[in-house]
Design a protein around this motif. Structure first.
Motif, mmCIF file in Angstrom:
data_model
loop_
_atom_site.group_PDB
_atom_site.id
_atom_site.type_symbol
_atom_site.label_atom_id
_atom_site.label_comp_id
_atom_site.label_asym_id
_atom_site.label_seq_id
_atom_site.Cartn_x
_atom_site.Cartn_y
_atom_site.Cartn_z
ATOM 1 N N ASP A 122 7.972 14.638 5.388
ATOM 2 C CA ASP A 122 8.913 14.296 6.399
ATOM 3 C C ASP A 122 9.249 12.502 6.160
ATOM 4 O O ASP A 122 10.532 12.453 6.732
ATOM 5 N N ASP A 123 8.417 11.851 5.492
ATOM 6 C CA ASP A 123 8.638 10.882 4.872
ATOM 7 C C ASP A 123 10.147 10.324 4.571
ATOM 8 O O ASP A 123 10.242 9.410 3.627
ATOM 9 N N PHE A 124 10.099 11.569 3.358
ATOM 10 C CA PHE A 124 11.268 11.705 2.147
ATOM 11 C C PHE A 124 12.575 11.380 2.860
ATOM 12 O O PHE A 124 12.974 10.509 2.376
ATOM 13 N N PRO A 228 -0.406 7.825 -0.611
ATOM 14 C CA PRO A 228 -0.205 8.702 1.270
ATOM 15 C C PRO A 228 1.291 9.570 0.937
ATOM 16 O O PRO A 228 1.805 10.267 1.522
ATOM 17 N N ASN A 229 2.365 7.765 0.759
ATOM 18 C CA ASN A 229 3.679 8.684 1.081
ATOM 19 C C ASN A 229 5.405 7.330 0.654
ATOM 20 O O ASN A 229 4.393 6.705 -0.106
ATOM 21 N N LEU A 230 6.330 7.618 0.137
ATOM 22 C CA LEU A 230 7.151 7.073 -0.571
ATOM 23 C C LEU A 230 6.699 5.322 0.133
ATOM 24 O O LEU A 230 6.956 4.819 -0.449
ATOM 25 N N PHE A 231 7.031 5.443 1.579
ATOM 26 C CA PHE A 231 6.855 3.985 1.942
ATOM 27 C C PHE A 231 5.143 3.245 1.522
ATOM 28 O O PHE A 231 5.094 2.487 1.341
ATOM 29 N N ALA A 232 4.397 4.177 1.150
ATOM 30 C CA ALA A 232 3.042 3.265 0.813
ATOM 31 C C ALA A 232 3.419 2.844 -0.478
ATOM 32 O O ALA A 232 2.901 2.099 -1.060
ATOM 33 N N VAL A 233 4.252 3.646 -1.266
ATOM 34 C CA VAL A 233 4.330 3.246 -2.621
ATOM 35 C C VAL A 233 5.679 2.285 -3.245
ATOM 36 O O VAL A 233 5.170 1.185 -3.687
ATOM 37 N N MET A 234 6.939 2.362 -1.939
ATOM 38 C CA MET A 234 7.682 1.670 -2.099
ATOM 39 C C MET A 234 7.323 0.008 -1.554
ATOM 40 O O MET A 234 7.977 -0.993 -2.139
ATOM 41 N N ALA A 259 12.312 -4.299 5.941
ATOM 42 C CA ALA A 259 13.263 -3.259 6.480
ATOM 43 C C ALA A 259 12.065 -2.075 6.534
ATOM 44 O O ALA A 259 11.494 -0.739 7.775
ATOM 45 N N LEU A 260 10.681 -2.237 5.256
ATOM 46 C CA LEU A 260 10.338 -1.339 5.101
ATOM 47 C C LEU A 260 8.796 -0.822 6.187
ATOM 48 O O LEU A 260 7.960 0.329 7.089
ATOM 49 N N GLN A 261 8.380 -2.085 6.305
ATOM 50 C CA GLN A 261 6.947 -1.732 7.242
ATOM 51 C C GLN A 261 7.957 -1.648 9.146
ATOM 52 O O GLN A 261 6.854 -0.962 9.526
ATOM 53 N N SER A 262 8.958 -2.028 9.029
ATOM 54 C CA SER A 262 9.747 -1.629 10.441
ATOM 55 C C SER A 262 9.790 -0.313 10.646
ATOM 56 O O SER A 262 9.701 0.538 11.703
ATOM 57 N N ASN A 270 1.648 6.165 8.597
ATOM 58 C CA ASN A 270 0.629 5.439 7.751
ATOM 59 C C ASN A 270 0.591 4.834 6.785
ATOM 60 O O ASN A 270 0.833 5.668 5.724
ATOM 61 N N LEU A 271 0.772 3.519 6.374
ATOM 62 C CA LEU A 271 0.719 3.211 5.159
ATOM 63 C C LEU A 271 -0.637 3.090 3.907
ATOM 64 O O LEU A 271 -0.463 3.212 3.027
ATOM 65 N N HIS A 272 -1.859 3.422 4.903
ATOM 66 C CA HIS A 272 -3.004 3.383 4.956
ATOM 67 C C HIS A 272 -3.733 4.755 4.206
ATOM 68 O O HIS A 272 -5.039 4.608 4.043
ATOM 69 N N ASP A 273 -3.429 5.492 5.315
ATOM 70 C CA ASP A 273 -4.623 6.813 5.456
ATOM 71 C C ASP A 273 -4.141 7.269 4.458
ATOM 72 O O ASP A 273 -2.958 8.093 3.714
ATOM 73 N N LYS A 274 -5.240 7.683 3.458
ATOM 74 C CA LYS A 274 -5.067 8.290 2.128
ATOM 75 C C LYS A 274 -6.979 9.692 2.120
ATOM 76 O O LYS A 274 -7.001 10.267 1.839
#
Length: 413
Positions: A122-124, A228-234, A259-262, A270-274
């Motif tokens: 879904d994050d894709f 964990p996802n593309l948002f965390a990477v970027m 924009a990314l965080q919003s 979640n940007l930090h859920d590993k």
């Protein structure tokens, strides 16, 4: 009788009543015609001979040039584009991905599964929505300021990788870097000098990826956990760029970061859920040359599912001797040790210890020497089928058959 008016010897501003300048220095030097009042007949213009311009001081020059530039800029925005401008605009349209060319997510999901034999999480798709928002005309370049471009499955969404033109097996090695095992699916490219790229990593083609991995293909085969996802990477990439950016670039990186965080918050990403990454780590049965390890079903009580073929140190020695052999006779002699390991791997597969052959095949692949490609295909293709991961077998065949290119020219478009 009206008193005679004082002659105004200022230079006539070419923008007249349309001039928006309020700068005092500008109005001292230039005069402006006033708009005619609707209740009064306009006074006939008196042509005034323009006196030669006095030699301007440094401060005046900078002010005048700024005034003129602003006025010209204003004029160009208000004016309709010339024929040449229209032609230039139409010639650039081919470099964009217009909205009409993009396809829906539902359509893309089906096509991506056909082209790459795996599904995207879904994050894709949420990340794609963000890129379209940031750059509607060229979403693949939404993070161009970070020297990042979207590739692979994203190009399906953009409508440039078309089902009618691009099919399996060519799509299976599209943007597949030299050291990318079948478990790794590239979706983002970075610095070409390092062969830097990011992609989803999954142990089973029928499952969703557990983390986003990264690799620098021109350096080594090492696969690293990137998030964990593309948002965390970027988010990490943009934050890194922000730290080193000059004052003029900081604002655009701040906007990207916001924009990314919003968007992540809006999509509950979640940007930090590993947790998924660490859950996988507990299932890893053995390390590999690429440091990612392998995951197979393993029964600790019966010890069925995995057996070690050879230690990493000893295997490297065997492979180095084969690759560095000075003559064909010597190479054939050194190959005997590898042949014994392959026989042992086939026995392990017969006894359902699929993890050992998978480990051996992945390590041969990561060694990178083309002399081992027949052995890589022989071991991994059969093992993937036994593990019910036949999609990975097809990806491996396509990758090796394509020549398994080094470098970064990996697109089939």
């Amino acid at each position: 009788m009206e008193p005679s008016e004082k002659v105004d010897d200022r230079v006539l501003c070419k923008y007249g009543p349309l001039c928006y300048q309020k700068n005092e220095a500008h109005h001292k030097k230039y005069k402006h015609e006033k708009k005619a009042s609707p209740h009064r007949q306009p006074v006939k213009d008196v042509q005034v001979k323009e006196p030669p311009l006095p030699e301007a001081k440094e401060d005046d020059k900078s002010l005048d040039s700024g005034d003129s530039a602003k006025a010209e800029s204003s004029n160009s925005v208000d004016s309709p584009p010339s024929k040449k401008q229209k032609t230039d605009a139409s010639s650039r349209a081919g470099d964009e991905q217009p909205m009409s060319q993009m396809i829906s997510k539902e359509e893309a999901k089906t096509i991506i599964k056909k082209m790459f034999l795996v599904e995207m999480p879904d994050d894709f798709y949420a990340f794609w929505d963000l890129c379209v928002f940031l750059n509607p005309k060229k979403p693949l370049d939404a993070f161009k300021d970070c020297k990042i471009r979207l590739v692979g499955p994203f190009e399906v969404l953009a409508g440039v990788l078309k089902e009618s033109k691009h099919q399996v097996p060519a799509t299976l090695h599209h943007w597949r870097y030299f050291f990318d095992p079948p478990e790794f699916q590239t979706v983002i490219c970075g610095d070409d000098r390092k062969g830097e790229h990011w992609g989803y990593y999954r142990d089973d083609p029928k499952e969703m990826p557990t983390f986003v991995a990264s690799n620098c293909a021109t350096q080594d085969c090492i696969i690293k956990d990137a998030g964990p996802n593309l948002f965390a990477v970027m988010d990490f990439i943009v934050a890194s760029q922000l730290k080193s950016a000059d004052p003029f670039s900081k604002m655009k990186f701040k906007k990207l970061n916001t924009a990314l965080q919003s968007k992540a918050k809006e999509e509950n990403i979640n940007l930090h859920d590993k947790s998924a990454f660490f859950a996988r780590k507990r299932k890893v049965v053995c390390p590999t040359f690429h440091k990612g390890g392998i995951v197979v079903e393993y029964n600790k009580k019966t010890q069925v599912g995995y057996r070690q073929m050879e230690t990493e140190v000893n295997l490297r020695k065997v492979l180095d001797k084969i690759a560095n052999a000075e003559t064909e006779e010597r190479r054939d002699k050194e190959m005997e040790a590898l042949d014994s390991l392959i026989t042992y791997a086939n026995i392990a597969n017969d006894e359902c210890d699929f993890g050992g052959p998978l480990e051996l095949g992945i390590n041969l692949f990561c060694d990178g020497h083309e002399i081992f490609h027949p052995q890589v295909e022989g071991i991994l293709i059969s093992t993937y089928h036994l593990l019910n991961r036949s999609q990975f077998a097809d990806i491996l065949k396509a990758h090796i058959s394509s020549g398994r290119k080094r470098g970064t020219d990996l697109s089939i478009l």
